[in-house]
Design an enzyme around this catalytic site. Sequence first.
Site, PDB file in Angstrom:
ATOM      1  N   HIS A   1      -9.599   7.837 -11.962  1.00 39.72           N
ATOM      2  CA  HIS A   1      -8.433   8.628 -11.555  1.00 39.72           C
ATOM      3  C   HIS A   1      -8.241   8.558 -10.048  1.00 39.72           C
ATOM      4  CE1 HIS A   1     -11.773  11.375 -10.800  1.00 39.72           C
ATOM      5  NE2 HIS A   1     -10.982  12.087  -9.999  1.00 39.72           N
TER       6      HIS A   1
ATOM      7  N   ASP B   1      -6.960  11.218  -7.028  1.00 39.26           N
ATOM      8  CA  ASP B   1      -6.845  12.666  -6.893  1.00 39.26           C
ATOM      9  C   ASP B   1      -5.400  13.117  -6.702  1.00 39.26           C
ATOM     10  OD1 ASP B   1      -9.566  13.126  -7.152  1.00 39.26           O
ATOM     11  OD2 ASP B   1      -9.947  13.153  -4.993  1.00 39.26           O
TER      12      ASP B   1
ATOM     13  N   HIS C   1     -11.338   6.519  -8.486  1.00 38.14           N
ATOM     14  CA  HIS C   1     -12.785   6.729  -8.486  1.00 38.14           C
ATOM     15  C   HIS C   1     -13.228   7.371  -9.797  1.00 38.14           C
ATOM     16  CE1 HIS C   1     -10.996  10.351  -6.641  1.00 38.14           C
ATOM     17  NE2 HIS C   1     -12.026  11.026  -7.132  1.00 38.14           N
TER      18      HIS C   1
ATOM     19  N   ARG D   1     -16.062  18.830  -1.084  1.00 31.30           N
ATOM     20  CA  ARG D   1     -15.024  17.850  -0.745  1.00 31.30           C
ATOM     21  C   ARG D   1     -13.940  18.495   0.096  1.00 31.30           C
ATOM     22  NH1 ARG D   1     -11.478  16.075  -5.550  1.00 31.30           N
ATOM     23  NH2 ARG D   1     -10.175  17.761  -4.760  1.00 31.30           N
TER      24      ARG D   1
END
Length: 311
Positions: A137, A139, A287, A302
């Site tokens: 996917h 983000d 990723h 993150r």
Amino acid sequence: MTVTPAHTPALRDARVPADGMYEGRRTLRRLPEGAQERPYELFDLVPQGRVIGAEIRGIDLSQPLTPALRDELNRALLEWKVLFFRGQGLTSRQQRDFAANWGELETNPLLARGSSAEVVRFEKGGNAAPTFENVWHTDVTFRERPALGAVLQLHEVPPVGGDTMWADMAAAYDNLPDTVKARIDGATAVHDFIPGFVRFYGPEKLIPLQEQFPPVEHPVVRTHPESGRRMLFVNTSFTTHIVGMDREESDRLLSYLVRQAHVPEYQVRFRWQPGDIAFWDNRATQHYAIDDYAPHRRVAERVAIAGDRPF
């Protein structure tokens, strides 16, 4: 005497399913066409893959970046798509400060919060609530302005497993058949947050966010705003359909396109240690967080950087 002609062997009829993935040499072009290799002067760069992934050595990310260092890191990011920094051990504030060199920081009400609204905390394994990132996917493509990039730090690493993989979507586009490129040139697709989150959140959490995150359309092939590369921009988590196609045709084409991220020649895989940082270009990559470490824990934070509208 009559001579019977020898039987000419014929190859039996056989085929693989339509829209399959085929072996053979692939175009592996890391830089934009015509770009020249240039050395890096302010740090050491160690390639981790043919077209994607490089470890950066000789930098302390807890210290402010000079303009020259920021620019050289940005060139490395554009050329290698994901950068790795070993053993940095940043505080949340230092991680935010580093990411802010690339612009406004993003908040995400769908994910667990860390020490501030800009920090997302992932605690997996043990008694933590399940979420699922083990799918290829990009983000937040459900946003009108998907993230430019993200800075991820691992705080707790399982003894085995828990790697992350990235795929170069410019390489994926480069290797599409010309017939497929012609079909998707100028096409747009709808992206929605619900498919990516309905697997682990109930309607009571998702319904209030529907107005904040309405479905959006993005190009199936986007152009990188800095490098100019053409890149596939559809993914399994958030892309629901291609505009103007019936459901069966759209599903078949999307299935083929999202499988391009699965090609190992376009990928890099990173084995984490505590305090490591990965900084990736979310415009150019997909990723996959490998979920193979239960019952051990994996804890990460993150920080994401707001991007622009894809074109």
